[in-house]
Write a protein that holds these residues in place. Structure first.
Motif, short mmCIF file in Angstrom:
data_model
loop_
_atom_site.label_atom_id
_atom_site.label_comp_id
_atom_site.label_asym_id
_atom_site.label_seq_id
_atom_site.Cartn_x
_atom_site.Cartn_y
_atom_site.Cartn_z
N ALA A 187 -19.61 30.17 11.09
CA ALA A 187 -20.06 28.67 10.71
C ALA A 187 -19.40 27.81 9.74
N LYS A 188 -19.57 26.54 9.60
CA LYS A 188 -18.95 25.65 8.86
C LYS A 188 -19.02 26.05 7.40
N ASP A 189 -20.41 26.30 7.25
CA ASP A 189 -20.81 26.50 5.79
C ASP A 189 -21.07 28.04 5.69
N ALA A 190 -20.42 28.43 4.41
CA ALA A 190 -20.16 29.82 4.13
C ALA A 190 -21.81 30.17 3.61
N GLY A 224 -26.73 24.78 12.33
CA GLY A 224 -25.09 24.71 12.01
C GLY A 224 -24.66 26.07 12.11
N LEU A 225 -25.31 27.21 12.79
CA LEU A 225 -24.67 28.35 13.14
C LEU A 225 -23.75 28.24 14.57
N GLY A 226 -22.41 28.62 14.39
CA GLY A 226 -21.61 28.53 15.41
C GLY A 226 -21.38 29.54 16.62
N GLY A 227 -21.63 30.61 16.10
CA GLY A 227 -21.40 31.87 16.87
C GLY A 227 -21.58 33.23 16.19
N VAL A 228 -21.88 34.15 16.97
CA VAL A 228 -22.28 35.54 16.42
C VAL A 228 -21.75 36.64 17.38
#
Length: 248
Positions: A187-190, A224-228
């Motif tokens: 994600a962009k945000d930690a 905002g989650l980008g990948g898992v």
């Protein structure tokens, strides 16, 4: 770099090699232990900043002990310090307690404070990483002890800032209610990545739970989650904006 195969002395950090023009150093303040790769050694300034951030968190917990104890979201007022509100906000999106976002919150706070002095800046906090970079990077995910296979996530030059945070039900000291080997979140945000890794890791109690993890990840993508990346026993799955690469 993840909590996968994390030893007490953080021996996995030995594999982190800075590039030309970069230096690697450690910042340790009480229980916070950061590995930093930057264009200049800023350990003393960063240590002072970490001490301030920790002070804000510890003071808040002193007067609001539920912030540390709760495994579910906790409301905080708009007057709370920025780092407290960021942790609480990420936790609320993911349905976990605010301390699930603490490692990511500290890593991102340090990176944001010092990125103007070092556009190439990587801050790793116990397997949770916030990266700022002008060039492509690869973050190592895990080593399979039986096969010797190693995987990483390639991060393209235009992707930054970006965070990779992880949770494991079998490795490391962080609390997880699941029993899967590894969940890693991009994600962009930690703060979001850290809280989401915990939330998804809690769901992963067996290979049959992989689909539950992916379904929840799809919901969190709206936040905002980008990948898992998830692994449980011999089952491995990657979802979203993740480019996996084999490592030597």
């Amino acid at each position: 770099m993840t909590k996968r195969h994390l030893s007490a002395d953080r021996a996995y950090r030995d594999s982190v090699q800075p590039r030309t023009g970069e230096v690697r150093f450690q910042v340790a303040v009480e229980q916070t232990d950061l590995l930093v790769v930057a264009e200049a050694d800023m350990r003393h300034e960063m240590a002072a900043f970490v001490a301030l951030a920790r002070g804000e968190i510890k003071t808040w917990i002193m007067f609001h002990p539920e912030f540390a104890a709760s495994l579910t979201p906790v409301h905080v007022p708009d007057t709370a310090p920025d780092i407290i509100r960021a942790m609480a906000g990420a936790a609320a999106l993911c349905g976990v307690g605010p301390m699930a976002a603490v490692a990511g919150a500290v890593a991102q706070a340090v990176a944001e404070r010092f990125v103007a002095r070092s556009p190439n800046l990587i801050v790793e906090n116990g397997g949770d990483i916030h990266l700022c970079s002008t060039r492509e990077r690869v973050v190592a995910l895990l080593a399979e002890p039986d096969s010797g296979a190693r995987l990483g996530i390639r991060l393209e030059a235009g992707a930054f800032p970006v965070s990779i945070c992880s949770s494991s039900g079998t490795i490391g000291h962080s609390l997880s209610l699941g029993s899967g080997d590894l969940v890693a979140v991009r994600a962009k945000d930690a703060r979001l990545a850290d809280a989401a890794a915990t939330a998804l890791g809690n769901l992963l109690r067996g290979p049959g739970d992989i689909q539950r993890v992916l379904d929840r990840a799809a919901q969190l993508a709206q936040c905002g989650l980008g990948g898992v990346f998830a692994q449980c026993d011999s089952k491995i799955v990657a979802w979203g904006d993740l480019e996996l690469v084999a490592l030597d």
